[in-house]
Design a protein around this motif. Structure first.
Motif: not given
Length: 421
Positions: A197-224
């Protein structure tokens, strides 16, 4: 003896069956009280016929509303991903190309859902006309939402440009995207491995982290950008965790009943995950939110830093603009390190460059943007800025034909909204 008393007397015997349900019992019953009766009936049947719990709840697969979610080792091979893009298109001539490049066109197994309000900028979404797997486009006429006493008690207008009404509109956008995905899954009898889930007003300068590196039992959000809670500008989870995270409006009565008061979006989001017994995890993400708002400079411990899009490191959804940096290197680092970690601090990213956001965007912002975004993004920006109503209609006709489900006004109506002043 009532059915409820009978059940309570058998709690120890049924513990192995009840455990997979009990952790989310309070959350889901608050959203759907009928689940209490259904749950009791199922438990009584299991006890009477002595059905082993592992036959219904195998260890390799989690069951959510009778829909199987693949195990983690299956998810990592070829995950099926839904990207939920929400919000207005005010700066989509600047953000759209980056969203396509780094989010929407990186995998053939990604489906895209757009939930946005009909306004004078909505016509810009035709930039998505060549996106693969554009499943559902919903562009709706926004209406003022009913504000109740519960809303005014559980939420605060502080920090929201449009007050509590603005928060409710944002929650409605997010929750609406959830219902779009839910309906599509139900129609085609499958469950996405990941929901982004993301926003239309977001400017990206790189890809998402590999999804298989994320914990599927947790909800992942950005730092800060926590503002006392959790950064809610992007989130990634499986169907179970996303169901809790995306129901922004439905959770408010529960938060109110638990005694929470005067919450901003971020703190409401934090308590929402806690109420649903969902763990959260942090990661670095390479995007920022383009903002025209003015802020104090320097930001101070409790201020809001605004990042230059010239920064080449993860920006974790911080506010940003195209500017010539006012602070770089050690100077920028010292400003950010002095910030409260629980408030507007951006995260662990050396190399961030900061703008002086006291005034409107500087006159040469287009040159700044083009210098970092490149020629392809520059062409998109210029095309939108120089678009005609005929080109707009043709572009939105292509956009409409691309979408599997078009739940939006006609291209003519969308373009008239954008070109009528």
């Amino acid at each position: 003896m009532t059915i409820l008393q009978f059940y309570l007397g058998m709690e120890d015997r049924l513990k192995s069956v009840w455990t997979p349900i009990r952790t989310s019992y309070r959350w889901y019953t608050s959203l759907c009280p009928g689940v209490v009766l259904v749950g009791l009936a199922v438990l009584l049947i299991l006890w009477h016929y002595e059905i082993p719990a592992e036959k219904l709840f195998p260890s390799q697969v989690h069951v959510e509303n009778s829909s199987p979610v693949p195990a983690r080792n299956a998810i990592s091979l070829n995950p099926r991903v839904a990207i939920c893009l929400v919000g207005g298109a005010r700066s989509f001539e600047l953000t759209g190309a980056s969203i396509k490049k780094y989010l929407l066109q990186t995998s053939n197994n990604t489906d895209v859902f757009l939930h946005a309000p009909l306004d004078r900028d909505a016509y810009k979404f035709f930039l998505l006309k060549d996106v693969r797997n554009l499943v559902h486009v919903r562009i709706f006429t926004p209406m003022r939402l009913r504000l109740t006493r519960m809303h005014t008690e559980v939420l605060t207008a502080n920090g929201s440009p449009m007050g509590i009404q603005g928060l409710l509109q944002y929650f409605n956008l997010v929750e609406g995207c959830y219902h779009m995905i839910e309906a599509y899954q139900s129609k085609h009898n499958f469950v996405y491995d990941w929901i982004v889930r993301t926003r239309a007003d977001g400017y990206w300068n790189g890809p998402l982290p590999p999804l298989n590196h994320l914990n599927p039992q947790a909800y992942t959000v950005p730092y800060g950008s926590r503002f006392g809670g959790l950064n809610d500008r992007l989130g990634i989870g499986n169907w179970k965790t996303s169901k809790v995270a995306l129901l922004r409006s439905a959770c408010l009565p529960l938060l109110h009943s638990e005694g929470h008061r005067h919450l901003n979006s971020e703190t409401a989001f934090m308590y929402q995950l806690k109420g649903g017994h969902i763990n959260h995890a942090f990661s670095n993400f390479s995007f920022c939110i383009l903002s025209h708002r003015s802020y104090d400079w320097p930001p101070g411990a409790w201020g809001v830093p605004v990042v230059s899009i010239l920064s080449k490191v993860p920006m974790n959804g911080a506010k940003c603009r195209p500017c010539i940096p006012h602070a770089t290197g050690e100077n920028a680092k010292s400003i950010l390190e002095a910030q409260m970690k629980s408030w507007a601090w951006i995260g662990y990213s050396d190399g961030l460059e900061l703008c002086n956001p006291q005034h409107v965007w500087e006159e040469n912002w287009e040159k700044v943007f083009d210098s970092i975004a490149g020629s392809d993004f520059m062409e998109v920006r210029k095309r939108i800025q120089n678009e005609t109503i005929i080109g707009c209609i043709n572009g939105n006709e292509e956009f409409r034909r691309t979408a599997e489900i078009w739940d939006a006004p006609s291209p003519v109506t969308i373009c008239k909204k954008g070109f009528t002043f």
